[in-house]
Motif scaffolding. Structure first.
Motif, PDB file in Angstrom:
ATOM      1  N   ASP A  20       0.911  -7.871  11.179  1.00  0.00           N
ATOM      2  CA  ASP A  20       1.915  -8.805  10.233  1.00  0.00           C
ATOM      3  C   ASP A  20       1.582  -8.442   8.666  1.00  0.00           C
ATOM      4  OD1 ASP A  20       2.769 -10.311  12.387  1.00  0.00           O
ATOM      5  OD2 ASP A  20       1.150 -11.533  12.156  1.00  0.00           O
ATOM      6  N   PHE A  21       0.444  -8.172   8.338  1.00  0.00           N
ATOM      7  CA  PHE A  21       0.342  -7.883   6.932  1.00  0.00           C
ATOM      8  C   PHE A  21      -0.646  -6.437   6.754  1.00  0.00           C
ATOM      9  CE2 PHE A  21      -1.456  -7.931   2.833  1.00  0.00           C
ATOM     10  CZ  PHE A  21      -0.753  -8.590   1.988  1.00  0.00           C
ATOM     11  N   ILE A  22      -0.277  -5.461   6.237  1.00  0.00           N
ATOM     12  CA  ILE A  22      -1.047  -4.237   6.008  1.00  0.00           C
ATOM     13  C   ILE A  22      -1.500  -4.132   4.705  1.00  0.00           C
ATOM     14  CG2 ILE A  22      -0.668  -1.778   5.969  1.00  0.00           C
ATOM     15  CD1 ILE A  22       1.437  -1.920   7.752  1.00  0.00           C
ATOM     16  N   ASN A  23      -3.045  -3.766   4.496  1.00  0.00           N
ATOM     17  CA  ASN A  23      -3.587  -3.809   3.279  1.00  0.00           C
ATOM     18  C   ASN A  23      -3.792  -2.133   2.763  1.00  0.00           C
ATOM     19  OD1 ASN A  23      -4.715  -6.560   2.933  1.00  0.00           O
ATOM     20  ND2 ASN A  23      -5.164  -6.281   5.106  1.00  0.00           N
ATOM     21  N   ILE A  34      -8.810  -6.824   2.474  1.00  0.00           N
ATOM     22  CA  ILE A  34      -8.347  -7.005   1.133  1.00  0.00           C
ATOM     23  C   ILE A  34      -7.558  -5.827   0.952  1.00  0.00           C
ATOM     24  CG2 ILE A  34      -9.095  -7.495  -1.469  1.00  0.00           C
ATOM     25  CD1 ILE A  34     -11.655  -8.323   0.042  1.00  0.00           C
ATOM     26  N   VAL A  35      -6.335  -6.175   0.254  1.00  0.00           N
ATOM     27  CA  VAL A  35      -5.267  -5.000  -0.253  1.00  0.00           C
ATOM     28  C   VAL A  35      -6.098  -4.208  -1.147  1.00  0.00           C
ATOM     29  CG1 VAL A  35      -3.388  -4.741  -1.700  1.00  0.00           C
ATOM     30  CG2 VAL A  35      -3.518  -6.515  -0.360  1.00  0.00           C
ATOM     31  N   ALA A  42       0.745  -1.195   0.106  1.00  0.00           N
ATOM     32  CA  ALA A  42      -0.126   0.125  -0.009  1.00  0.00           C
ATOM     33  C   ALA A  42       0.820   1.247   0.040  1.00  0.00           C
ATOM     34  CB  ALA A  42      -0.966  -0.200   1.291  1.00  0.00           C
ATOM     35  N   VAL A  43       0.518   2.202  -0.452  1.00  0.00           N
ATOM     36  CA  VAL A  43       1.047   3.587  -0.329  1.00  0.00           C
ATOM     37  C   VAL A  43       0.000   4.681  -0.238  1.00  0.00           C
ATOM     38  CG1 VAL A  43       1.170   4.043  -3.162  1.00  0.00           C
ATOM     39  CG2 VAL A  43       2.754   4.945  -1.675  1.00  0.00           C
TER      40      VAL A  43
END
Length: 199
Positions: A113-116, A165-166, A71-72
């Motif tokens: 742990d996981f960034i969307n 969800i990303v 992501a940005v």
């Protein structure tokens, strides 16, 4: 009884090509365009899985990290905040203030742990939205443009096997919504102070 009435709306809308993003054998995960002439994208190389970024006017697709960028959020052509989500956890936030020439990385694995996705309300205040960890949704909050992050955990309890969800989120004013793989929308109307869910 259902009545169907076909109609045609005319429009003077015109769409034109603004940016050409090089292919580079990349799976793009996130994009941000803070103005008409500024475009940032992040993703992962299809050949080695490493995180990459692209900014128009930069030197093409460039390396960001050994792990995928997911992501940005770009403030302008110089400043951006990116998420890096290693396969084994321990997510990181990377910030740049010189158009991607240098990135400052910080481990936010204690939070997520996981960034969307990453959403900012203004130049200082923002959130990152992450998958559940230890059966609790993970959201990080910053009040200094991504330099430091604190954990928000007062979200509704995730369902079994639920994940976000990303890039499946949006922001308007003080509201943020993100979608899940279980068909729910988790949202805040006060910049992350309180959260609700809807189906």
């Amino acid at each position: 009884e259902l009545v169907s009435i076909p109609f045609k709306l005319s429009s003077s809308n015109v769409f034109k090509h603004i940016f050409e993003v090089p292919n580079g054998n990349v799976s793009w995960n996130g994009v941000s365009s803070p103005s008409m002439n500024v475009f940032w994208g992040v993703g992962a190389s299809n050949s080695n899985g490493r995180g990459v970024f692209y900014r128009n006017g930069f030197q093409g697709i460039a390396a960001l990290d050994d792990s995928p960028a997911t992501a940005v959020h770009a403030f302008d052509a110089s400043r951006a905040v990116a998420a890096i989500s290693p396969e084994g956890g321990n997510a990181m936030i990377a910030t740049t203030s010189n158009g991607g020439m240098n990135w400052n990385k910080q481990n936010v694995g204690a939070i997520a742990d996981f960034i969307n996705d990453i959403r900012f309300f203004d130049d200082q205040n923002g959130l990152f939205l992450a998958d559940p960890k230890n059966k609790t949704w993970r959201v990080g909050r910053t009040t200094n443009a991504g330099a430091d992050w604190s954990s928000i955990t007062n979200l509704p309890k995730p369902l079994n096997e639920e994940a976000s969800i990303v890039e499946a989120s949006c922001r308007f004013d003080d509201n943020v919504w993100f979608g899940t793989n279980q068909g729910r929308v988790i949202y805040t109307t006060d910049r992350g102070s309180s959260w609700q869910s809807s189906t």
